[in-house]
Design an enzyme around this catalytic site. Sequence first.
Site, PDB file in Angstrom:
ATOM      1  N   LYS A  87      -9.319   3.634  -2.502  1.00 56.47           N
ATOM      2  CA  LYS A  87      -9.709   2.608  -1.300  1.00 56.47           C
ATOM      3  C   LYS A  87     -10.998   3.244  -0.832  1.00 56.47           C
ATOM      4  CE  LYS A  87      -7.677   1.015   3.143  1.00 56.47           C
ATOM      5  NZ  LYS A  87      -6.164   1.199   3.866  1.00 56.47           N
ATOM      6  N   CYS A 113      -6.042  -3.589   1.750  1.00 58.74           N
ATOM      7  CA  CYS A 113      -5.693  -3.756   3.045  1.00 58.74           C
ATOM      8  C   CYS A 113      -7.085  -4.001   4.003  1.00 58.74           C
ATOM      9  CB  CYS A 113      -4.968  -2.420   3.563  1.00 58.74           C
ATOM     10  SG  CYS A 113      -4.141  -2.724   5.347  1.00 58.74           S
ATOM     11  N   GLU A 128       0.849  -1.217   0.055  1.00 58.31           N
ATOM     12  CA  GLU A 128       0.021   0.141   0.143  1.00 58.31           C
ATOM     13  C   GLU A 128       0.928   1.409   0.158  1.00 58.31           C
ATOM     14  OE1 GLU A 128      -4.065   1.598   2.476  1.00 58.31           O
ATOM     15  OE2 GLU A 128      -2.613   0.065   3.250  1.00 58.31           O
ATOM     16  N   SER A 184      21.208  -2.862  33.495  1.00 55.06           N
ATOM     17  CA  SER A 184      21.233  -2.780  35.378  1.00 55.06           C
ATOM     18  C   SER A 184      21.242  -4.231  35.723  1.00 55.06           C
ATOM     19  CB  SER A 184      19.905  -2.450  35.411  1.00 55.06           C
ATOM     20  OG  SER A 184      18.819  -3.240  34.982  1.00 55.06           O
TER      21      SER A 184
END
Length: 732
Positions: free
Chosen positions: A113, A174, A44, A362
């Site tokens: 779209k 999509c 896309e 750490s």
Amino acid sequence: MGHLITLATSLNQWALDFQGNYERIIQSIAIAKERGATLRVGPELEIPGYGCYDHFLEGDTILHSWEVLAKILASDDTMGIICDIGMPVVHKNVIYNCRVIVHDRQILLIRPKMWLANDGNYREMRYFTPWMKYQQWEDHFLPRIIQTVTKQVKVPFGDCIISTVDTCIGVELCEELFTPASPHILMGLDGVEIFTNSSGSHHELRKLYTRVELVKEATLKLGGVYLYANQKGCDGDRLYYDGCAMIAMNGHIVAQGSQFSLDDVEVITATIDIEDVRSHRTSRSRGLQAARSQAFHRIEVPFALSSGKFGDTDGAMALGIQAKLAGARFHTPEEEIALGPACWLWDYLRRSRTQGYFVPLSGGIDSCATAVIVYSMCRLVAEAARKGDKQVILDARRMVGEPEDSVYTPLDPHEFCNKIFHTCYMGTENSSAETRKRAKDLSAAIGCYHTDLNMDTLVTSVRDLFAFVTGMRPQFRAHGGSGAENLALQNIQARLRMLLAYLFAQLLPWVRGRQGALLVLGSANVDESLRGYFTKYDCSAADINPIGGISKTDLKKFIAYARDAFELPILNELVQLGYQDRHFFLIFCSFLTAVPTAELEPISETYVQADEADMGMTYDELSVFGRFRKVEKCGPYGMFTKLVHEWGSFLSPVQIAEKVKHFFFEYARNRHKMTTLTPAYHAESYSPDDNRFDLRPFLYPSRFPWQFKKIDEVAAVLPDRSNSAADKTKTD
């Protein structure tokens, strides 16, 4: 009759990198043609990149997209192949997210779209307007730079389909696949046999299964071939698009690309026999529905996808059948954590043109996970270099200060890790020997450049300065101080670590005789961010965070996986502490078994600071709270009612009420920290990221008086069905 169809997908495009995006598109078309393909589909908005966001509103983005398309059309690359290419198009002064279907220097169709992604991380309706004229089309007048190349003045714009000599092609984009009434349904009933889907779908743990099932379901009942193309890589922000291009036929996956890799271009191919689609569609009920379906406008193309010679595709067809029998492939969540954030870090590092990463190590599991993910990135780089990936090798040379024409190749992940990854243990009088040793041993195991320091003089100087100015000297709670004093003294240490981290990140390359600077990595997990259990402007003030969207529970599983997969036994080893009272003793203090602790308060015989005790809730409980708050969309009362059913067997309603109220109180008073949260890799559906995924106020009525009162009223009258209540009844 075999039809060789290729899906050129998983392009690692980058927002606004028009030159690079053009080159990757051309490369994908060339690979497709080399393999004898006649149909190529890309992800896309592949010309400008999916993540342009508000840049889509700029005329420059539209102009440069047309310029790139003109350059593609003017070359010989699109001759003899149908290409489905994505870009924004302005039609009648409205911006649409479009697919441009081209063939032999001609634009066949511009398909806008129709259903836009507009929730979670997506805000497509901020930039685009959906096409609302279903099964309708209009003339679109082309810009002059395109007219010069194609000799066309106008082309069809709208909801149409492409009819070739031997089949019919329909376009889906999509989000349209995820909607209940997907366009492929009506297109399939009208005779479309091949569906293309160009996507910009980002990675989230355990999400791929949903995507695969939707692709399979699209052709299981309907019949047909579904070509799914997806963006891959870091497009410029928190998301990693995880590729996994697919070709499905009649409900089966016949080809699947990689979900995570360092490849900028990936092309997958499959050979199918279109007659299989036609035989799949012979059911009477399907025929009755198709006979009454409305017709789409067909754009006819004098071009065939198939060669017409069965023997030309026998070998490829056999591969397609073999893939069909194998089915879809999925990574475990632990593998997803090892690969997704690692690829994201690599894209960020090479595209930011910095020289490496720095993390304060750490000795706890969070910074450990961050370090192991960087090591995973180095393993992927070494693997790609061994395969001869020229782009990876060139990027690696730049990072380590080697010229492009040097012979340096990052074949050893430990050696490469030493060049680009830097760690530092920043201890104080509150730190333990165990965490210092774990940090040192882990850095040695992965090969990074490690430093170790004590910063007590800095902490004392700040404390002395405050005492000099105010005449009051704050004390830890263990030494008789108040809660405010205790918290302030912890935060001094935490914030000084941030200052030191940026100092070392800027100057360590100089110390090692190199140019440039390092990016500082954060290591707060998604649960601590949700609860607000971190110091503002400490780990929340890094450049990026690869684990900020991952839960503590999943991180522990990842470390257990990495111990064996990456051959790092240090992740779960015993450490000898010493000799006392005429006895030697050993203690489990591995990353996996150690109690999570901030080590910001003094350690005594009766007290050792522990994260879960500080938070007043466990990490497992935090994951549950997070899912109900975000995914299930529960407020305080809604969460309480659900947890009464979920936890009612081992907690009373009153106990559940107290846990829910405590969570929302801490969540509300710490929400302001989300506004400064380090940009983190998005991986979890309940992420509290304030950037655009989880939009909430950051000033709350922290005790939620109305909601909490409702919870207390209901909890008081609900029967206690927990095991403890049952045991008490038996005892009585």
